[in-house]
Scaffold this active site. Sequence first.
Site, PDB file in Angstrom:
ATOM      1  CD  GLU A  49      -2.556  -0.703   0.032  1.00 16.18           C
ATOM      2  OE1 GLU A  49      -2.378   0.486  -0.640  1.00 16.18           O
ATOM      3  OE2 GLU A  49      -3.295  -1.776  -0.771  1.00 16.18           O
ATOM      4  CE1 TYR A 132      -6.943   2.178  -0.870  1.00 17.11           C
ATOM      5  CE2 TYR A 132      -4.915   3.012  -0.133  1.00 17.11           C
ATOM      6  CZ  TYR A 132      -5.540   2.485  -1.224  1.00 17.11           C
ATOM      7  OH  TYR A 132      -4.956   1.170  -1.876  1.00 17.11           O
ATOM      8  CG  ASP A 150      -8.322   3.815  -3.871  1.00 15.99           C
ATOM      9  OD1 ASP A 150      -9.788   3.828  -5.054  1.00 15.99           O
ATOM     10  OD2 ASP A 150      -7.553   3.041  -4.633  1.00 15.99           O
TER      11      ASP A 150
END
Length: 332
Positions: A49, A132, A150
């Site tokens: 991520e 997020y 997102d």
Amino acid sequence: MRNQVTSPGPAIESKIRRLLPVLHRWYRDNRRPLPWRVDPTPYRTAVAEFMCQQTRVATVIPYYRRWMRIFPGWRALARSSTLRILRLWEGLGYYRRARNLHSLARAVLRLPGRELPDDLESLRKLPGIGDYTAGAIASIAFKIPSPAFDANVARVLGRLTAKGGRSPRLPYLRCLAGKIVPQKDPGLHNQSLMELGALICLPRNPLCASCPLKSRCPSSRRIPGRPKPPPPVPLRETILLVKWGQKIWVTREHPRHRWKGLFLLPTVPGKPRTPRLLTIRYPFTRYRIQADVHWSNQPPAGIKGRWMDPGELRRAPLPSPHRKILRLAGRD
Ligand code: SF4
């Protein structure tokens, strides 16, 4: 008038819920075989991520693989020096992510279980983890039903709920994303929405003909081609390659405060008297930079820096354009 309702009603929620089985099936059949999707532990998910924020997946893959070989878990990452981490991040850009990931590893080692916490609120308190990222880690690694909202998800949900050609506002879409997360397989669900946004429901010219939701999407084939973004702004700069025998002089100062924490060849105002060695061009945010590189044997006045021998230079983190200059000059 734009849709001002900030919360989706039950009718919209149930309309989107009815689409989910089709979307999830499409994802199972079409997802990209990305290395972080195999055994998505909290560590592997977090690294992916961080790396994928603002960087293309194809660029990230080799970096991710090398990272996992060198730092297979939180402990190895936390014990590394920041300079080594920045060196390994070289070429991915947005170096703040690397520093945040390092801080996160050190914070994790101070936690009782030496692992990321399995609840959203505690995740959000950790370095570099916003809403997020917390949602993505919670849903993918811990199977906690939480949204990972997102730009891809906003675009897909916005088009699926558009009225009169206009998408609802972000608070509405964020709320909708939270309401539709299923209890079962929340990670698969979030990744389905993100994958559709990344592969099919593209920002410009979406591939509606290939979309599994096309028959129930009010925006299908109705999205006008978006205008091209403005061209990059040209910018010229002068970089010095200051040498003394085999040593090269580097600094950590940049007149525009770029590349914090990295070592840099000095960027100077004006045009030096020494001959031009080479010119490179590179993009930086909204700029297209043309950098003229000149030899020098004098460090520039008023900038702090130091000499590095070739071995140190190879280990030091440099921005990609500066590494390229060294390579072209036969100094790397
Ligand atoms: S039909 Fe087109 S606009 Fe609608 S979700 Fe699919 S790709 Fe996006």
